[in-house]
Design an enzyme around this catalytic site. Structure first.
Site, mmCIF file in Angstrom:
data_model
loop_
_atom_site.group_PDB
_atom_site.id
_atom_site.type_symbol
_atom_site.label_atom_id
_atom_site.label_comp_id
_atom_site.label_asym_id
_atom_site.label_seq_id
_atom_site.Cartn_x
_atom_site.Cartn_y
_atom_site.Cartn_z
ATOM 1 N N VAL A 241 57.796 32.660 36.987
ATOM 2 C CA VAL A 241 58.298 31.505 37.739
ATOM 3 C C VAL A 241 59.771 31.241 37.422
ATOM 4 C CG1 VAL A 241 58.086 29.001 37.999
ATOM 5 C CG2 VAL A 241 56.058 30.443 38.057
ATOM 6 N N GLU B 277 55.157 24.598 41.415
ATOM 7 C CA GLU B 277 55.556 25.827 42.113
ATOM 8 C C GLU B 277 54.331 26.474 42.763
ATOM 9 O OE1 GLU B 277 58.491 27.141 42.921
ATOM 10 O OE2 GLU B 277 57.145 28.448 44.016
ATOM 11 N N LEU C 79 54.570 29.683 44.424
ATOM 12 C CA LEU C 79 54.789 31.094 44.757
ATOM 13 C C LEU C 79 53.616 31.949 44.294
ATOM 14 C CD1 LEU C 79 55.600 32.803 41.970
ATOM 15 C CD2 LEU C 79 57.762 31.660 42.302
ATOM 16 N N GLU D 208 52.489 35.871 43.018
ATOM 17 C CA GLU D 208 53.057 37.094 42.468
ATOM 18 C C GLU D 208 52.946 38.198 43.516
ATOM 19 O OE1 GLU D 208 51.590 37.970 38.527
ATOM 20 O OE2 GLU D 208 51.885 35.901 37.947
ATOM 21 N N ILE E 136 39.729 34.301 52.533
ATOM 22 C CA ILE E 136 38.271 34.418 52.676
ATOM 23 C C ILE E 136 37.858 35.887 52.550
ATOM 24 C CG2 ILE E 136 37.886 32.278 53.983
ATOM 25 C CD1 ILE E 136 37.784 34.030 56.556
ATOM 26 N N TYR E 137 38.687 36.662 51.845
ATOM 27 C CA TYR E 137 38.320 38.065 51.623
ATOM 28 C C TYR E 137 37.419 38.152 50.401
ATOM 29 C CZ TYR E 137 41.702 39.499 55.082
ATOM 30 O OH TYR E 137 42.370 39.678 56.262
ATOM 31 N N GLY F 183 41.565 36.965 39.895
ATOM 32 C CA GLY F 183 42.139 37.022 38.546
ATOM 33 C C GLY F 183 43.514 36.400 38.566
ATOM 34 N N CYS G 119 46.834 32.243 37.140
ATOM 35 C CA CYS G 119 46.764 30.866 37.641
ATOM 36 C C CYS G 119 45.358 30.379 37.973
ATOM 37 C CB CYS G 119 47.672 30.713 38.840
ATOM 38 S SG CYS G 119 49.407 30.914 38.396
#
Ligand SMILES: NC(=O)c1ccc[n+]([C@@H]2O[C@H](COP(=O)([O-])OP(=O)(O)OC[C@H]3O[C@@H](n4cnc5c(N)ncnc54)[C@H](O)[C@@H]3O)[C@@H](O)[C@H]2O)c1
Ligand SMILES: O=c1ccn([C@@H]2O[C@H](COP(=O)(O)OP(=O)(O)O[C@H]3O[C@H](CO)[C@@H](O)[C@H](O)[C@H]3O)[C@@H](O)[C@H]2O)c(=O)[nH]1
Length: 443
Positions: free
Chosen positions: A11, A154, A156, A158, A256-257, A263, A266
């Protein structure tokens, strides 16, 4: 504007670099001397698309500098961001020791009025703790310097961090001080001017917004994984169900996959931290607890399928793993499903040959370093040689359209366990593969 960014991880480094790119002058501070030395020499500690070139360019221009000395940063700037880690503590709550340590340093060394912006993900009420900590240090020094503590969570992701930061869905600022709110509006104007994306609110609501966003996204994933587990038991195909529900704009196609669990640094920790926040406030959050419990089991689903197919004792078996990072386009291995899957297989005697485009060094150095049963290969095909099956764990682009003929030749048995439902079932069956997906009945 003159800014400092404390913590140069995913971040802090991305945020600092993007602010510098917009013409601000940014000093990045970290306690990790090695990291700072490397950054000064153009060595970027993480893999994030587009980041390296942007860091080098702004560093060369002098708009992005690196130091281990927070004092130097406090003297030269008016706004200081806290972007250090808030890992999971033993009881599931967010560990605030790094955030409060930075607050203490700010109180010890600030020389003039500062805006202190909390960008780390922190429980409701943390801004008050940061304020108290700074004030305590100022009192010890016997000085009276004004400061404002505000919240700027934040959002964002990865792998697309630069793009997310440059074109945010929204910028959330929680502030009691009008002056600080105006400064933030100016700072974020280049990122939000096309649409009304600047959302101002009180500090506590801003802190809560971050946990709520992550928890609802994690809920969508766990919910869909639960539906997948039901689908395969009742003869339905979750791939079709997903498209069937996503077409309803109230539901939408994103997040919705189904797969082998979420993992990363966050969702796992933030869902558990929200559970603790609720419990501490006297509320038992049942949905949030279920989201975490479903995910824990889901990380084992692919290994369970292998065990069902090959038996409990996997001695003498070898499996190819495609993908180790917790998602594509990153080398981040934190809470990656690959760790659970590899552990489940190797504890039953199996050997692993793994390939990942970016995360193998990280896996070797930290996350799988104590597992002698894992070997790493130079290419995705090399991992297949003589293997009893291939397990696809992370859906990197280079795994999307592989050469299935070469795969068939290289594999000891043409068996694929696909943890991200990437391939066409009919076509693979025609080519002679045994092909297992998540949420699709076994035939
Ligand atoms: N990674 C993400 O995608 C993401 C996205 C949004 C929010 N967040 C949140 O942002 C925060 C930071 O996450 P991250 O992934 O960037 O963490 P990270 O572990 O990658 O980086 C944290 C950095 O802070 C440094 N640090 C620790 N204590 C310090 C101190 N006292 N002074 C200076 N530097 C110090 C560490 O050395 C490290 O380089 C967390 O609260 C996280 O939940 C992360
Ligand atoms: O439909 C989906 C979408 C994601 N995932 C998994 O969910 C995890 C997290 O993915 P993603 O959200 O793309 O990555 P992060 O970088 O962890 O970003 C999340 O966590 C960040 C840190 O708080 C937030 O800032 C972002 O908004 C939030 O998306 C990964 O393991 C994915 O494989 C699924 O299983 N199914």
């Amino acid at each position: 504007m003159k800014l400092s960014m404390v913590g140069t991880g995913y971040v802090g480094l991305v945020t600092g670099t993007c602010f510098a790119e917009m013409g601000n002058s940014v000093i990045c501070v970290d306690i990790d001397e090695n990291k700072i030395e490397n950054l000064k020499n153009g060595i970027i500690p993480i893999y994030e698309p587009g980041l390296e070139a942007m860091v080098k360019e702004n560093h060369a221009k002098g708009t992005l500098t690196f130091t281990t000395d927070i004092k130097e940063a406090l003297e030269a700037t008016d706004v200081i961001f806290i972007a250090v880690g808030t890992p999971q503590g033993e009881d599931g709550s967010a560990d605030l020791q790094y955030v409060l340590k930075v607050a203490e340093e700010i109180g010890k060394h600030m020389t003039h009025e500062m805006i202190v912006v909390d960008k780390s993900t922190v429980p409701v009420g943390t801004a008050d703790k940061v304020k108290e900590t700074i004030q305590k240090e100022l009192d010890k020094r016997g000085v009276n310097i004004p400061f404002h503590v505000i919240s700027n969570p934040e959002f964002l992701k990865e792998g697309s961090a630069i793009e997310d930061f440059m074109k945010p869905d929204r910028v959330v600022i929680g502030a009691e001080s009008e002056k600080a709110m105006e400064v933030m509006k100016d700072l974020y104007a280049p990122f939000t001017h096309n649409h009304e994306r600047f959302i101002a609110m009180d500090v506590r609501s801003a802190e809560m917004t971050k946990y709520t966003a992550n928890a609802i996204l994690a809920t969508k994933i766990s919910f869909m994984n639960e539906i997948a587990n039901i689908c395969e038991r009742v003869g339905a195909d979750v791939n079709k169900v997903r498209i069937g529900i996503g077409s309803d704009s109230r539901i939408g196609y994103s997040f919705i996959y189904p797969g082998c669990g979420y993992g990363g640094s966050c969702f796992p920790k933030d869902v558990q931290a929200l559970n603790k926040i609720a419990q501490d406030a006297g509320y038992e959050p049942r949905i949030i607890q279920a989201v975490e419990a479903v995910n824990k089991d889901q990380k084992k689903v692919l290994a369970d399928k292998v065990v069902k197919r090959f038996g409990e004792d996997l001695t003498g078996k070898r499996f190819a793993i495609w993908g180790l990072s917790f998602k594509p386009e990153t080398d981040d291995m934190r809470e990656a499903s690959s760790i659970t899957i590899i552990d489940e297989l190797t504890k039953r005697g199996a050997k692993i040959r793994a390939y990942d485009p970016k995360a193998m060094e990280e896996a070797k150095r930290h996350y799988l370093k104590d597992n002698p049963n894992v070997e790493y290969t130079k290419s995705k095909y090399d991992a297949l040689d003589g293997a009893d099956a291939m397990l696809l764990v992370t859906e990197w682009k280079e795994f999307r359209s592989p050469d299935f003929d070469e795969m068939k030749q290289r594999l000891g048995q043409p068996i694929i366990f696909d943890g991200r439902n990437q391939y066409n079932m009919e076509k693979l069956k025609k080519k002679g593969f045994e092909y297992h997906q998540i949420g699709v009945p076994e035939v």
